[in-house]
Design a protein around this motif. Structure first.
Motif, PDB file in Angstrom:
ATOM      1  N   ILE A 111       0.842  -1.207   0.000  1.00  0.00           N
ATOM      2  CA  ILE A 111       0.000   0.000   0.000  1.00  0.00           C
ATOM      3  C   ILE A 111       0.873   1.251   0.000  1.00  0.00           C
ATOM      4  O   ILE A 111       0.612   2.199  -0.739  1.00  0.00           O
ATOM      5  CB  ILE A 111      -0.987  -0.030   1.181  1.00  0.00           C
ATOM      6  N   ALA A 112       1.937   1.245   0.793  1.00  0.00           N
ATOM      7  CA  ALA A 112       2.848   2.399   0.821  1.00  0.00           C
ATOM      8  C   ALA A 112       3.514   2.605  -0.543  1.00  0.00           C
ATOM      9  O   ALA A 112       3.657   3.742  -1.008  1.00  0.00           O
ATOM     10  CB  ALA A 112       3.901   2.213   1.902  1.00  0.00           C
ATOM     11  N   ALA A 113       3.890   1.520  -1.184  1.00  0.00           N
ATOM     12  CA  ALA A 113       4.553   1.615  -2.490  1.00  0.00           C
ATOM     13  C   ALA A 113       3.611   2.148  -3.571  1.00  0.00           C
ATOM     14  O   ALA A 113       4.064   2.708  -4.569  1.00  0.00           O
ATOM     15  CB  ALA A 113       5.095   0.247  -2.903  1.00  0.00           C
ATOM     16  N   ALA A 114       2.308   1.992  -3.371  1.00  0.00           N
ATOM     17  CA  ALA A 114       1.328   2.417  -4.375  1.00  0.00           C
ATOM     18  C   ALA A 114       0.816   3.832  -4.169  1.00  0.00           C
ATOM     19  O   ALA A 114       0.099   4.355  -5.022  1.00  0.00           O
ATOM     20  CB  ALA A 114       0.149   1.439  -4.374  1.00  0.00           C
ATOM     21  N   GLN A 115       1.208   4.464  -3.084  1.00  0.00           N
ATOM     22  CA  GLN A 115       0.729   5.819  -2.819  1.00  0.00           C
ATOM     23  C   GLN A 115       1.103   6.770  -3.948  1.00  0.00           C
ATOM     24  O   GLN A 115       2.237   6.769  -4.421  1.00  0.00           O
ATOM     25  CB  GLN A 115       1.314   6.352  -1.512  1.00  0.00           C
ATOM     26  N   HIS A 116       0.105   7.557  -4.366  1.00  0.00           N
ATOM     27  CA  HIS A 116       0.288   8.595  -5.393  1.00  0.00           C
ATOM     28  C   HIS A 116       0.775   8.034  -6.728  1.00  0.00           C
ATOM     29  O   HIS A 116       1.351   8.765  -7.534  1.00  0.00           O
ATOM     30  CB  HIS A 116       1.228   9.697  -4.895  1.00  0.00           C
ATOM     31  N   LYS A 117       0.531   6.748  -6.964  1.00  0.00           N
ATOM     32  CA  LYS A 117       0.925   6.126  -8.229  1.00  0.00           C
ATOM     33  C   LYS A 117      -0.285   6.051  -9.162  1.00  0.00           C
ATOM     34  O   LYS A 117      -1.430   5.972  -8.730  1.00  0.00           O
ATOM     35  CB  LYS A 117       1.455   4.704  -7.992  1.00  0.00           C
ATOM     36  N   THR A 118       0.004   6.036 -10.449  1.00  0.00           N
ATOM     37  CA  THR A 118      -1.046   5.870 -11.450  1.00  0.00           C
ATOM     38  C   THR A 118      -1.371   4.389 -11.606  1.00  0.00           C
ATOM     39  O   THR A 118      -0.630   3.522 -11.125  1.00  0.00           O
ATOM     40  CB  THR A 118      -0.581   6.406 -12.813  1.00  0.00           C
ATOM     41  N   LYS A 119      -2.425   4.126 -12.330  1.00  0.00           N
ATOM     42  CA  LYS A 119      -2.812   2.748 -12.618  1.00  0.00           C
ATOM     43  C   LYS A 119      -1.671   2.008 -13.310  1.00  0.00           C
ATOM     44  O   LYS A 119      -1.324   0.887 -12.925  1.00  0.00           O
ATOM     45  CB  LYS A 119      -4.063   2.741 -13.503  1.00  0.00           C
ATOM     46  N   VAL A 120      -1.079   2.618 -14.312  1.00  0.00           N
ATOM     47  CA  VAL A 120       0.010   1.981 -15.063  1.00  0.00           C
ATOM     48  C   VAL A 120       1.202   1.711 -14.154  1.00  0.00           C
ATOM     49  O   VAL A 120       1.814   0.634 -14.210  1.00  0.00           O
ATOM     50  CB  VAL A 120       0.416   2.833 -16.287  1.00  0.00           C
ATOM     51  N   GLU A 121       1.554   2.658 -13.314  1.00  0.00           N
ATOM     52  CA  GLU A 121       2.678   2.470 -12.400  1.00  0.00           C
ATOM     53  C   GLU A 121       2.429   1.316 -11.426  1.00  0.00           C
ATOM     54  O   GLU A 121       3.336   0.534 -11.139  1.00  0.00           O
ATOM     55  CB  GLU A 121       2.954   3.762 -11.618  1.00  0.00           C
ATOM     56  N   VAL A 122       1.195   1.190 -10.958  1.00  0.00           N
ATOM     57  CA  VAL A 122       0.872   0.098 -10.028  1.00  0.00           C
ATOM     58  C   VAL A 122       0.816  -1.235 -10.772  1.00  0.00           C
ATOM     59  O   VAL A 122       1.245  -2.259 -10.234  1.00  0.00           O
ATOM     60  CB  VAL A 122      -0.437   0.390  -9.261  1.00  0.00           C
ATOM     61  N   GLU A 123       0.342  -1.233 -12.000  1.00  0.00           N
ATOM     62  CA  GLU A 123       0.385  -2.467 -12.789  1.00  0.00           C
ATOM     63  C   GLU A 123       1.825  -2.941 -12.952  1.00  0.00           C
ATOM     64  O   GLU A 123       2.101  -4.145 -12.857  1.00  0.00           O
ATOM     65  CB  GLU A 123      -0.277  -2.245 -14.156  1.00  0.00           C
ATOM     66  N   ASP A 128       6.150  -6.731 -11.303  1.00  0.00           N
ATOM     67  CA  ASP A 128       7.456  -7.023 -10.728  1.00  0.00           C
ATOM     68  C   ASP A 128       7.356  -8.011  -9.565  1.00  0.00           C
ATOM     69  O   ASP A 128       8.314  -8.725  -9.268  1.00  0.00           O
ATOM     70  CB  ASP A 128       8.149  -5.744 -10.255  1.00  0.00           C
ATOM     71  N   LEU A 129       6.195  -8.049  -8.900  1.00  0.00           N
ATOM     72  CA  LEU A 129       5.996  -8.977  -7.781  1.00  0.00           C
ATOM     73  C   LEU A 129       5.724 -10.406  -8.231  1.00  0.00           C
ATOM     74  O   LEU A 129       6.024 -11.352  -7.524  1.00  0.00           O
ATOM     75  CB  LEU A 129       4.813  -8.523  -6.914  1.00  0.00           C
ATOM     76  N   ALA A 130       5.120 -10.513  -9.424  1.00  0.00           N
ATOM     77  CA  ALA A 130       4.732 -11.836  -9.923  1.00  0.00           C
ATOM     78  C   ALA A 130       5.977 -12.628 -10.332  1.00  0.00           C
ATOM     79  O   ALA A 130       6.894 -12.077 -10.940  1.00  0.00           O
ATOM     80  CB  ALA A 130       3.785 -11.682 -11.112  1.00  0.00           C
ATOM     81  N   PRO A 131       5.965 -13.903 -10.033  1.00  0.00           N
ATOM     82  CA  PRO A 131       7.113 -14.738 -10.462  1.00  0.00           C
ATOM     83  C   PRO A 131       7.154 -14.796 -11.991  1.00  0.00           C
ATOM     84  O   PRO A 131       6.130 -14.874 -12.650  1.00  0.00           O
ATOM     85  CB  PRO A 131       6.839 -16.088  -9.854  1.00  0.00           C
ATOM     86  N   LYS A 132       8.342 -14.738 -12.519  1.00  0.00           N
ATOM     87  CA  LYS A 132       8.537 -14.807 -13.970  1.00  0.00           C
ATOM     88  C   LYS A 132       8.411 -16.255 -14.442  1.00  0.00           C
ATOM     89  O   LYS A 132       8.972 -17.165 -13.862  1.00  0.00           O
ATOM     90  CB  LYS A 132       9.906 -14.268 -14.356  1.00  0.00           C
TER      91      LYS A 132
END
Length: 134
Positions: A111-123, A128-132
């Motif tokens: 939640i802290a990492a997503a503050q003030h981020k756009t939809k694209v930035e959060v996507e 980056d969190l998902a395993p490759k």
């Protein structure tokens, strides 16, 4: 409805900010209420599902309904998400993206990492969190 045409530039900008603050608080409050209606299953007398209740009885658009119910589903476990919506640090769209990924272990950081981020930035953050896959 207030008459905005007679407001000074300063007043108009200040009122706009205040109305947006109220809208964010209202959105978080509506989500809390929807979560409780769903928890109590109060929609069953009026509709076959909570989604149908929101769209048919409350007359919300399907997209609005989906976003609010997505967040309502996790707000009991992660009230910080609603606080961030109410404060304007996270949009409802971003909260919808985060909701399925929140865990007890990661919710504060995510939640802290997503503050003030756009939809694209959060996507991108979530990708980056998902395993490759190889």
């Amino acid at each position: 409805m207030e008459n905005v045409t007679k407001a000074s530039d300063y007043e108009l900008l200040a009122r706009t900010q205040e109305w947006l603050r109220k809208e964010r608080v209202s959105t978080a409050t509506v989500i809390i209420h929807l979560a409780e209606v769903q928890r109590r299953r109060l929609y069953l007398d009026k509709a076959a599902s909570m989604f149908a209740y929101c769209t048919e009885v409350l007359r919300l658009e399907p997209g609005c309904t989906w976003r609010r119910l997505q967040v309502a589903g996790c707000c009991g476990r992660f009230p910080l998400l609603l606080e961030e919506i109410s404060a304007g640090r996270i949009s409802l769209t971003v909260a919808t993206l985060l909701a399925p990924h929140l865990t007890v272990e990661n919710h504060v950081t995510l939640i802290a990492a997503a503050q003030h981020k756009t939809k694209v930035e959060v996507e991108e953050l979530l990708a980056d969190l998902a395993p490759k896959k190889e």
